[in-house]
Enzyme design. Structure first.
Site, short mmCIF file in Angstrom:
data_model
loop_
_atom_site.label_atom_id
_atom_site.label_comp_id
_atom_site.label_asym_id
_atom_site.label_seq_id
_atom_site.Cartn_x
_atom_site.Cartn_y
_atom_site.Cartn_z
N GLU A 99 -54.73 -2.91 -12.97
CA GLU A 99 -53.18 -3.34 -12.90
C GLU A 99 -53.10 -4.59 -13.98
O GLU A 99 -53.69 -5.43 -13.91
CB GLU A 99 -52.96 -3.66 -11.55
CG GLU A 99 -51.67 -3.98 -11.39
CD GLU A 99 -50.55 -3.00 -11.40
OE1 GLU A 99 -50.48 -2.28 -12.57
OE2 GLU A 99 -49.74 -2.68 -10.31
N ASP A 103 -48.87 -9.21 -7.69
CA ASP A 103 -47.71 -10.04 -7.37
C ASP A 103 -47.67 -10.02 -5.83
O ASP A 103 -48.37 -10.97 -5.09
CB ASP A 103 -46.64 -9.85 -8.32
CG ASP A 103 -45.45 -10.80 -7.84
OD1 ASP A 103 -45.62 -11.79 -7.23
OD2 ASP A 103 -44.25 -10.59 -8.49
N ARG A 165 -42.53 -4.99 -22.97
CA ARG A 165 -44.05 -4.72 -22.98
C ARG A 165 -45.09 -4.57 -24.21
O ARG A 165 -46.03 -5.01 -24.07
CB ARG A 165 -44.03 -3.13 -22.52
CG ARG A 165 -43.28 -2.74 -20.98
CD ARG A 165 -43.79 -1.52 -20.81
NE ARG A 165 -42.79 -1.14 -19.60
CZ ARG A 165 -43.10 -1.11 -18.37
NH1 ARG A 165 -44.22 -1.91 -18.07
NH2 ARG A 165 -42.26 -0.65 -17.36
#
Length: 181
Positions: A99, A103, A165
């Site tokens: 991952e 969060d 990204r």
């Protein structure tokens, strides 16, 4: 062009490479004699997973799973959706979820429990970034690249409305970028 929206770089490209080398060596040691399935959670995992697996010296399989909890914006929702399921059975297998960031912990908590329910022998998480100040459920990844403060970050797989990204580093997005939307 994208750099104008970045307040500051939090994790440089060079630091990411060193993190992946360190994590890869640890995973290689810990999974010696095993053939884990490394499951990347789309879309953010792509750059991290691609860099990480270069440093894992094991036989391993790779799978991708589409999971979303953001649905646009800067805050995770409590609604975890599977948008692409696995093509391989996890029954009696060692699973390592790759991952980009942990969060709230909600997504990984849900997916870890799902994989155990499906019969996985073990489920662990490797993350580039850990943001413990954002937790809403108790969750601690086994392999952590680096811990970051509670700031909104983009780059190296992390996005804001599907953008950023492709940055080769992780940076703090200027608040005026996401507050104007």
């Amino acid at each position: 062009m994208l750099e104008k929206d970045i307040e500051r770089i939090l994790v440089s490209e060079k630091e990411i490479t060193h993190i992946c080398q360190r994590l890869g060596a640890k995973i290689t040691h810990d999974y010696h004699g095993k053939t884990p399935i490394i499951i990347g959670l789309l879309k953010g995992c792509m750059p991290f997973m691609a860099e990480l697996i270069k440093y894992i010296d094991l036989y391993c399989e790779i799978e991708l799973m589409g999971v979303s909890s953001y649905h646009g914006g800067i805050q995770s929702s409590s609604d975890v959706k599977i948008t692409k399921d696995l093509e391989t059975s996890v029954h009696d297998r060692d699973i390592l979820i790759a991952e980009d960031i942990v969060d709230t912990g909600k997504t990984l908590d849900v997916i870890s429990k799902l994989l155990i329910h499906r019969g996985a022998r073990s489920v662990e998480v490797v993350t580039l970034l850990d943001k413990p100040a954002g937790r809403i459920v108790e969750f601690t990844p086994k392999y952590i690249g680096t811990t970051i403060p509670k700031e909104f970050v983009v780059g190296f797989g992390l996005d804001y409305n599907e953008l950023y990204r492709n940055l080769p580093y992780v940076g703090v997005l200027k608040p005026e970028v996401y507050k104007k939307n």
